[in-house]
Design an enzyme around this catalytic site. Structure first.
Site, PDB file in Angstrom:
ATOM      1  N   CYS A  80      22.196  69.254 -18.758  1.00 13.22           N
ATOM      2  CA  CYS A  80      23.094  69.164 -19.899  1.00 13.22           C
ATOM      3  C   CYS A  80      23.579  67.745 -20.166  1.00 13.22           C
ATOM      4  CB  CYS A  80      24.277  70.106 -19.699  1.00 13.22           C
ATOM      5  SG  CYS A  80      25.155  69.830 -18.174  1.00 13.22           S
TER       6      CYS A  80
HETATM    7  C1  LIG Z   1      22.766  71.853 -14.947  1.00 14.09           C
HETATM    8  S1  LIG Z   1      21.909  71.647 -13.467  1.00 14.09           S
HETATM    9  C2  LIG Z   1      21.380  73.281 -13.124  1.00 14.09           C
HETATM   10  C3  LIG Z   1      22.142  73.911 -11.991  1.00 14.09           C
HETATM   11  C4  LIG Z   1      21.632  75.247 -11.539  1.00 14.09           C
HETATM   12  N1  LIG Z   1      21.429  76.160 -12.639  1.00 14.09           N
HETATM   13  C5  LIG Z   1      22.579  75.887 -10.491  1.00 14.09           C
HETATM   14  O1  LIG Z   1      22.947  77.031 -10.641  1.00 14.09           O
HETATM   15  O2  LIG Z   1      22.947  75.198  -9.539  1.00 14.09           O
HETATM   16  C6  LIG Z   1      20.390  70.893 -13.974  1.00 14.09           C
HETATM   17  C7  LIG Z   1      19.494  70.474 -12.828  1.00 14.09           C
HETATM   18  O3  LIG Z   1      18.210  70.085 -13.324  1.00 14.09           O
HETATM   19  C8  LIG Z   1      17.672  69.153 -12.403  1.00 14.09           C
HETATM   20  N2  LIG Z   1      16.527  68.474 -13.013  1.00 14.09           N
HETATM   21  C9  LIG Z   1      16.552  67.459 -13.903  1.00 14.09           C
HETATM   22  N3  LIG Z   1      15.299  67.090 -14.239  1.00 14.09           N
HETATM   23  C10 LIG Z   1      14.454  67.887 -13.547  1.00 14.09           C
HETATM   24  C11 LIG Z   1      13.031  67.980 -13.465  1.00 14.09           C
HETATM   25  N4  LIG Z   1      12.250  67.155 -14.157  1.00 14.09           N
HETATM   26  N5  LIG Z   1      12.492  68.925 -12.659  1.00 14.09           N
HETATM   27  C12 LIG Z   1      13.295  69.750 -11.956  1.00 14.09           C
HETATM   28  N6  LIG Z   1      14.647  69.693 -11.983  1.00 14.09           N
HETATM   29  C13 LIG Z   1      15.226  68.765 -12.766  1.00 14.09           C
HETATM   30  C14 LIG Z   1      18.852  68.285 -12.077  1.00 14.09           C
HETATM   31  O4  LIG Z   1      18.670  67.619 -10.836  1.00 14.09           O
HETATM   32  C15 LIG Z   1      20.012  69.303 -12.037  1.00 14.09           C
HETATM   33  O5  LIG Z   1      20.314  69.711 -10.735  1.00 14.09           O
END
Ligand SMILES: C[S@@+](CC[C@H](N)C(=O)[O-])C[C@H]1O[C@@H](n2cnc3c(N)ncnc32)[C@H](O)[C@@H]1O
Length: 391
Positions: free
Chosen positions: A73
């Site tokens: 986000c």
């Molecule tokens: C808003 S958080 C989601 C948290 C999760 N839904 C939870 O319940 O803990 C978004 C996550 O996406 C990860 N992220 C960002 N880019 C990514 C990628 N290319 N591949 C996998 N994960 C990624 C970030 O590290 C972050 O932890």
């Protein structure tokens, strides 16, 4: 659905994982690039999440029934820069989801994002997401589904948009029916329902300095004649004698209110300033106090307090604002201590108290707060998905 398989994209510490498991789901794949989250995922669920979604070939994913994704986000958040789909590095992560759905025609999808996604970029981002899902054959809700933990009796106000979808290209114009039953109002929730009554680790208790500052501001609140303070109180402006020319209206207005507050309570405030040596021992940002409780509480010690860069903020205990990737951990006035990691977990409905399979938070406290702040609320997702699966 009695038994089903799901994938957990941008999996963090597994908020979706928890919710889906509670509904009978089995996780067959998770993707996350944060190494601290990866370690927690492995530790709690016994599986690796250590893979960048961009490196995943859709045709190599195992079969699954539900795609879960709380896509990052940062680019959409109100707190951050208003970028968006054109933000190459983050904005296009939604298209990683599209790519997977196109190949798998996954029966159900559960996505989550900040509320602001709906209005982001004048509604353009939302429209593109809706149009993409429709093109892929997904029925969605007629209106954006905005949910918050407080609707379900969890004392946290954290509005998020939940995008639910069912693969059903033949009935694409029929909106999903999402029945969540009766929802709670804000006032029905109290932070005390997640708090430990027993003593907690001593490192959570406020310092002598913090106690002195809060005590001073409580005396201030008790001593002045104003009980609903609708503006930030800023001691540095009580005796302002400068000009108002050239100041923006909001600033001039704010200074005038502080000057009036001082004039109306001169005798008391002079004594208060003297007692606290003109706040000389106070950090600059502690010269400011934001009372955001109306007359619902009678003392700072009945509120939830945050030391913020903008000042000391006091909130009502039944109006707990979203746990975000927290730097300023809230203080529970009544207990004179900060919210513990376990309490933060409860605000996000992670089962830290479960006797059979408790969720174990990160041993690093700052990481743990950050992870819970970034996570989805488990109960919100569980309730939304349960309603979706009835379609
Ligand atoms: C808003 S958080 C989601 C948290 C999760 N839904 C939870 O319940 O803990 C978004 C996550 O996406 C990860 N992220 C960002 N880019 C990514 C990628 N290319 N591949 C996998 N994960 C990624 C970030 O590290 C972050 O932890």
């Amino acid at each position: 659905m009695e038994q089903f398989k799901f994938i957990d994209l941008f999996s963090g510490i597994g908020g979706f994982h928890q919710a889906m498991e509670q509904l009978g789901g089995e996780c067959v794949f998770a993707s996350e690039i944060d190494k601290f989250c990866n370690a927690q995922y492995e530790r709690n669920y016994g599986m690796s999440s250590d893979i960048n979604i961009r490196d995943v070939k859709e045709e190599e994913l195992p079969a699954f029934d539900v795609l879960c994704a709380g896509f990052p986000c940062q680019a959409f958040s109100k707190a951050g820069k208003q970028q968006g789909l054109e933000d190459k590095t983050r904005g296009t992560l939604f298209f990683e989801i599209v790519r997977i759905l196109k190949h798998h025609h996954t029966p159900y999808i559960v996505l989550e994002n900040v509320r602001n996604l709906v209005s982001h970029d004048n509604g353009n981002t939302w429209r593109i997401i809706q149009e993409s899902l429709r093109e892929l054959g997904y029925r969605t809700t007629a209106e954006p589904l905005i949910l918050s933990p407080h609707f379900f009796g969890i004392p946290q106000i954290r509005e998020r948009v939940i995008i639910l979808g069912k693969y059903d290209p033949d009935n694409i114009d029929e909106p999903l029916n999402i029945d969540l039953g009766k929802l709670n109002a804000k006032e029905d929730n109290s932070i005390y329902s997640v708090l430990e009554e027993r003593e907690v680790d001593k490192s959570y208790y406020i310092s002598e300095y913090e106690e002195m500052v809060l005590q001073a501001w409580d005396e201030f609140y008790q001593g002045i004649n104003l009980k609903v303070i609708g503006f930030p109180v800023w001691a540095d402006y009580f005796k302002y004698k400068g000009t108002y020319d050239g100041l923006p209206d909001w600033k001039a207005g704010f200074i005038k209110k502080n000057v009036k507050l001082y004039e109306d309570n001169k005798e008391f405030i002079d004594g208060w300033l003297k007692k606290y040596n003109n706040l000389k021992k106070f950090t600059k940002t502690h010269h400011k106090m934001e009372w955001q409780c109306g007359t619902d509480i009678a003392s700072i010690w009945d509120g939830v307090i945050q030391f913020r860069p903008s000042g000391i903020r006091i909130k009502k205990p039944n109006n707990f604002q979203a746990l975000v990737a927290m730097v300023q951990i809230p203080i529970i006035g009544k207990y004179r201590r900060r919210l513990t990691v376990e309490e933060a977990a409860r605000l996000q409905s992670f089962p830290v108290d479960d006797e059979i399979k408790p969720f174990i938070p990160d041993d690093n406290r700052q990481q743990a707060y950050k992870q819970f702040g970034n996570s989805v609320n488990v109960e919100v997702i569980r309730r939304a998905a349960e309603a979706l699966f009835k379609n």
